[in-house]
Design a protein around this motif. Sequence first.
Motif, PDB file in Angstrom:
ATOM      1  N   ASP A  50      10.485  14.467  11.299  1.00 27.95           N
ATOM      2  CA  ASP A  50      10.988  15.301  10.219  1.00 27.95           C
ATOM      3  C   ASP A  50      11.984  16.311  10.793  1.00 27.95           C
ATOM      4  OD1 ASP A  50      10.473  18.060   8.550  1.00 27.95           O
ATOM      5  OD2 ASP A  50      10.353  16.278   7.269  1.00 27.95           O
ATOM      6  N   ARG A  52      12.470  19.336  10.067  1.00 26.05           N
ATOM      7  CA  ARG A  52      11.832  20.643  10.349  1.00 26.05           C
ATOM      8  C   ARG A  52      11.080  20.616  11.679  1.00 26.05           C
ATOM      9  NH1 ARG A  52      13.241  24.527   7.113  1.00 26.05           N
ATOM     10  NH2 ARG A  52      13.573  24.006   4.943  1.00 26.05           N
ATOM     11  N   GLN A  55      13.735  20.931  14.264  1.00 21.58           N
ATOM     12  CA  GLN A  55      14.178  22.330  14.242  1.00 21.58           C
ATOM     13  C   GLN A  55      13.239  23.191  15.087  1.00 21.58           C
ATOM     14  OE1 GLN A  55      13.712  24.202  10.419  1.00 21.58           O
ATOM     15  NE2 GLN A  55      14.567  26.150  11.084  1.00 21.58           N
ATOM     16  N   GLY A  56      11.943  23.000  14.905  1.00 27.99           N
ATOM     17  CA  GLY A  56      10.962  23.765  15.677  1.00 27.99           C
ATOM     18  C   GLY A  56      11.025  23.466  17.161  1.00 27.99           C
ATOM     19  N   ILE A  63      17.714  25.711   9.738  1.00 31.18           N
ATOM     20  CA  ILE A  63      17.692  24.245   9.787  1.00 31.18           C
ATOM     21  C   ILE A  63      19.097  23.648   9.734  1.00 31.18           C
ATOM     22  CG2 ILE A  63      17.457  23.774   7.315  1.00 31.18           C
ATOM     23  CD1 ILE A  63      15.241  21.689   8.227  1.00 31.18           C
ATOM     24  N   THR A  66      20.386  22.896  13.128  1.00 32.59           N
ATOM     25  CA  THR A  66      19.802  21.672  13.673  1.00 32.59           C
ATOM     26  C   THR A  66      20.486  20.445  13.084  1.00 32.59           C
ATOM     27  OG1 THR A  66      17.679  22.823  13.777  1.00 32.59           O
ATOM     28  CG2 THR A  66      17.631  20.441  14.046  1.00 32.59           C
TER      29      THR A  66
END
Length: 107
Positions: A50, A52, A55-56, A63, A66
Motif C-alpha cells: 500500500d 501509505r 510512505q511510512g 504521501i 512518496t
Amino acid sequence: MFSRENGRAIDPNYLTHRFHKLVMAGGLPPVRLHDLRHGAATLALAAGADLRVVQGLLGHAIIVLTADTYTSVLPQQDHDSARATARLVLKAGRKTARKVNNARTGT
C-alpha cells in the motif's frame, strides 16, 4: 542515516564514496546510493504494498512526496492495468448486451 556498531554516525561522504567503489568493482551501471531508495519504493508498490505503507517506510510526512518523487510505474504494471481495465469494459459490455437481448425477447 547509517551508523557504526558503536552507534556513531557514518559520514555520508564516506558512505557515498564506498558505495561508488563497490558499484564500480561489481561492474554495475552507474547508480547512486539514493537511487536504491527510489528502486525500493517502486518495487514495494509493484509487489502490492500500500502507498501509505511505503510512505511510512520512507519516513515521509506527505504521501504526495512518496507518490510523485519516489515511485515510478513499471512497464508490467502498465500492462496489467490495461488488461484489468479491458476486462472490466468487456464484462460491462456483455452485461449490457444481455440486458438489451432480454428486453428484446421479454425474458
